[in-house]
Write an enzyme that holds these catalytic residues in place. Structure first.
Site, PDB file in Angstrom:
ATOM      1  N   ASP A  25       0.841  -1.188   0.000  1.00  0.00           N
ATOM      2  CA  ASP A  25       0.000   0.000   0.000  1.00  0.00           C
ATOM      3  C   ASP A  25       0.887   1.252   0.000  1.00  0.00           C
ATOM      4  OD1 ASP A  25      -1.817   2.030   0.550  1.00  0.00           O
ATOM      5  OD2 ASP A  25      -2.852   0.931   2.134  1.00  0.00           O
TER       6      ASP A  25
ATOM      7  N   GLY B 263      -2.083  -4.808  -2.276  1.00  0.00           N
ATOM      8  CA  GLY B 263      -2.139  -3.363  -2.133  1.00  0.00           C
ATOM      9  C   GLY B 263      -3.140  -2.851  -1.114  1.00  0.00           C
ATOM     10  N   HIS B 264      -3.605  -1.630  -1.359  1.00  0.00           N
ATOM     11  CA  HIS B 264      -4.449  -0.862  -0.443  1.00  0.00           C
ATOM     12  C   HIS B 264      -5.768  -1.570  -0.135  1.00  0.00           C
ATOM     13  CE1 HIS B 264      -5.838   2.866   1.401  1.00  0.00           C
ATOM     14  NE2 HIS B 264      -6.882   2.917   0.607  1.00  0.00           N
ATOM     15  N   PHE B 265      -6.412  -2.122  -1.151  1.00  0.00           N
ATOM     16  CA  PHE B 265      -7.670  -2.855  -0.969  1.00  0.00           C
ATOM     17  C   PHE B 265      -7.370  -4.355  -0.965  1.00  0.00           C
ATOM     18  CE2 PHE B 265      -9.358   1.207  -2.514  1.00  0.00           C
ATOM     19  CZ  PHE B 265     -10.416   1.409  -1.645  1.00  0.00           C
TER      20      PHE B 265
END
Length: 288
Positions: free
Chosen positions: A238, A264-266
């Site tokens: 992320d 990653g972020h999600f």
């Protein structure tokens, strides 16, 4: 037996709050708090898979998802106000004991509620929800420039985050394979961010995010004093909240179920099945 997700609305402080709900109310409740630029849609897998054992509630913040979108002249978009609205939503539903799952914006919303009502929080499930300065990654550079001096020049670099390319990057950056991520995610977000006032509202929230950092010491004290059961399920790639943000929780929580994923972020998009199984085991353990 898994229960169908219901798509509901309830009036809170004069506005309609949309929310997804699944599972039996008699079971332990998990409140799912979404991030930017998403909505309760990001928890669709959790709602579908965990409704057999748990009561799941996922609200859309004002201005997000299917909730009302009052103009910024009518409603001041700050994290204090978003959290106050979510707290009022939970009180109206008479939900007084619950775990929270936080991601991105879900952290400042969730920690405000937790510090106001520590007795209500049974546990925290944290998927890239930050509460430490060492958890702020390189992607904050342009936002920090906005904090220092908000004007047209400092707003301009952030406008690209509201278009399809920028939104797709939010979901696919740091993933092992972008083909693992459903493009409906950024296409839905793009529709919402194309509404009148949407750019201003989200710039207001970007600007207000600096006030979350000022509250980090208060949130950290809450963690130290209350020692809530904590499950970390963190995407390490992320750009906003790298793995250092997850690691920092070890300073204040003595016992953590700590899990890092190569995504990653999600993280739920690429590693949802593995994360949901972790949530199931963790939530089961709360009742022992």
């Amino acid at each position: 037996m898994k229960a169908n997700t219901k798509y509901k609305k309830i009036e809170v402080n004069g506005y309609n709050i949309a929310y997804r709900e699944a599972g039996d109310e008699k079971n332990p409740t998990l409140v799912l708090l979404h991030g930017y630029p998403s909505s309760s849609h990001q928890y669709r897998k959790v709602l579908r898979q965990l409704s057999d054992e748990f009561h799941l509630v996922a609200p859309d913040y004002l201005g997000f998802g299917n909730s009302d979108f009052p103009s910024p002249t009518e409603f001041t978009y700050t994290f204090d106000n978003l959290a106050g609205n979510v707290n009022a939503f939970l009180e109206k539903l008479k939900i007084k004991s619950y775990a929270i799952m936080i991601q991105d914006y879900g952290a400042p919303v969730g920690f405000r509620i937790a510090t106001a009502h520590p007795e209500r929080i049974t546990a925290i499930i944290n998927q890239n929800g930050n509460a430490y300065e060492e958890g702020l990654g390189s992607a904050w550079k342009d936002v920090k420039a906005l904090w220092a001096n908000r004007n047209e020049e400092t707003e301009k670099p952030l406008l690209q985050t509201f278009g399809l390319t920028g939104l797709e990057w939010q979901y696919t950056h740091g993933t092992r394979n972008p083909e693992n991520v459903n493009p409906d995610c950024w296409n839905l977000d793009n529709l919402r961010l194309s509404r009148p006032n949407a750019h201003k509202v989200n710039l207001d929230l970007f600007y207000d995010y600096q006030n979350n950092i000022k509250l980090y010491p208060k949130w950290q004290k809450y963690l130290r004093d209350n020692q809530p059961p904590l499950l970390i399920v963190w995407g390490k790639n992320d750009a906003f909240f790298p793995e250092s943000g997850a690691e920092a929780f070890k300073k204040d929580i003595k016992k953590i179920d700590y899990n890092i994923y190569d995504t990653g972020h999600f993280a739920m998009e690429e590693d949802g099945d593995a994360i949901i199984q972790k949530i199931r085991i963790f939530m089961r353990g709360l009742s022992k």
